[in-house]
Motif scaffolding. Structure first.
Motif, PDB file in Angstrom:
ATOM      1  N   ALA A 151      30.859  15.469  42.237  1.00 24.60           N
ATOM      2  CA  ALA A 151      31.549  14.459  41.433  1.00 24.60           C
ATOM      3  C   ALA A 151      32.582  15.109  40.515  1.00 24.60           C
ATOM      4  O   ALA A 151      33.679  14.566  40.314  1.00 24.60           O
ATOM      5  CB  ALA A 151      30.541  13.651  40.620  1.00 24.60           C
ATOM      6  N   GLN A 152      32.244  16.274  39.972  1.00 20.80           N
ATOM      7  CA  GLN A 152      33.193  16.992  39.120  1.00 20.80           C
ATOM      8  C   GLN A 152      34.410  17.445  39.927  1.00 20.80           C
ATOM      9  O   GLN A 152      35.545  17.367  39.445  1.00 20.80           O
ATOM     10  CB  GLN A 152      32.525  18.211  38.480  1.00 20.80           C
ATOM     11  N   ILE A 153      34.176  17.910  41.152  1.00 18.07           N
ATOM     12  CA  ILE A 153      35.279  18.330  42.016  1.00 18.07           C
ATOM     13  C   ILE A 153      36.170  17.124  42.337  1.00 18.07           C
ATOM     14  O   ILE A 153      37.392  17.200  42.242  1.00 18.07           O
ATOM     15  CB  ILE A 153      34.755  18.990  43.311  1.00 18.07           C
ATOM     16  N   ALA A 154      35.558  16.008  42.686  1.00 22.08           N
ATOM     17  CA  ALA A 154      36.320  14.791  42.989  1.00 22.08           C
ATOM     18  C   ALA A 154      37.142  14.359  41.779  1.00 22.08           C
ATOM     19  O   ALA A 154      38.329  14.032  41.895  1.00 22.08           O
ATOM     20  CB  ALA A 154      35.385  13.672  43.434  1.00 22.08           C
ATOM     21  N   ASN A 155      36.531  14.385  40.609  1.00 18.77           N
ATOM     22  CA  ASN A 155      37.234  13.996  39.395  1.00 18.77           C
ATOM     23  C   ASN A 155      38.398  14.937  39.107  1.00 18.77           C
ATOM     24  O   ASN A 155      39.483  14.492  38.733  1.00 18.77           O
ATOM     25  CB  ASN A 155      36.271  13.959  38.209  1.00 18.77           C
ATOM     26  N   GLY A 156      38.161  16.236  39.273  1.00 17.63           N
ATOM     27  CA  GLY A 156      39.229  17.210  39.047  1.00 17.63           C
ATOM     28  C   GLY A 156      40.413  16.964  39.973  1.00 17.63           C
ATOM     29  O   GLY A 156      41.569  17.045  39.556  1.00 17.63           O
ATOM     30  N   CYS A 157      40.120  16.627  41.223  1.00 15.92           N
ATOM     31  CA  CYS A 157      41.191  16.353  42.189  1.00 15.92           C
ATOM     32  C   CYS A 157      41.892  15.035  41.888  1.00 15.92           C
ATOM     33  O   CYS A 157      43.124  14.967  41.911  1.00 15.92           O
ATOM     34  CB  CYS A 157      40.614  16.314  43.603  1.00 15.92           C
ATOM     35  N   GLU A 158      41.125  14.002  41.619  1.00 14.68           N
ATOM     36  CA  GLU A 158      41.693  12.665  41.453  1.00 14.68           C
ATOM     37  C   GLU A 158      42.387  12.476  40.107  1.00 14.68           C
ATOM     38  O   GLU A 158      43.460  11.874  40.026  1.00 14.68           O
ATOM     39  CB  GLU A 158      40.597  11.606  41.606  1.00 14.68           C
ATOM     40  N   GLU A 159      41.785  12.959  39.053  1.00 12.65           N
ATOM     41  CA  GLU A 159      42.306  12.709  37.711  1.00 12.65           C
ATOM     42  C   GLU A 159      43.271  13.782  37.223  1.00 12.65           C
ATOM     43  O   GLU A 159      44.163  13.502  36.435  1.00 12.65           O
ATOM     44  CB  GLU A 159      41.151  12.579  36.710  1.00 12.65           C
TER      45      GLU A 159
END
Length: 110
Positions: A21-29
């Motif tokens: 989830a942290q990786i996804a957030n880093g990529c998306e946000e």
């Protein structure tokens, strides 16, 4: 405000879902994040950074500094603040925007 820092060593443990989830957030946000505890030796990271810097200096710096985007950005900064862009680390930028083939003048790059 700080960029996301993700502990890669937690990817294969009980905190896998949270890490993903942290990786996804880093990529998306953010579009990027800092990865720690990834297991890549510091020596290798330093060698890659050195070769990339050499490549930029030998093959791309002059053309990049004379490019339209850099000139426009420099004009914008100068018009707003009276300053000029100096001592800017552009190595990461040219990788993203450069469509040239493999460098030919940087021995360690290949």
């Amino acid at each position: 405000m700080a960029i996301p820092v993700i502990d890669f060593s937690k990817l294969n443990g009980e905190e896998r879902a949270q890490t993903m989830a942290q990786i996804a957030n880093g990529c998306e946000e953010w579009g990027f994040f800092q990865l720690v505890n990834h297991g890549i030796p510091e020596e290798l990271l330093e060698r890659v950074k050195k070769v990339c810097s050499e490549c930029y200096k030998l093959e791309r710096e002059e053309g990049f500094n004379n490019s339209t985007p850099v000139k426009l950005l420099n004009d914008l900064v100068e018009n707003k603040s009276g300053d000029k862009l100096e001592n800017v680390d552009w190595e990461d930028v040219f990788i993203l925007s450069d469509d040239n083939e493999w460098p030919s003048k940087t021995p360690g790059f290949k």
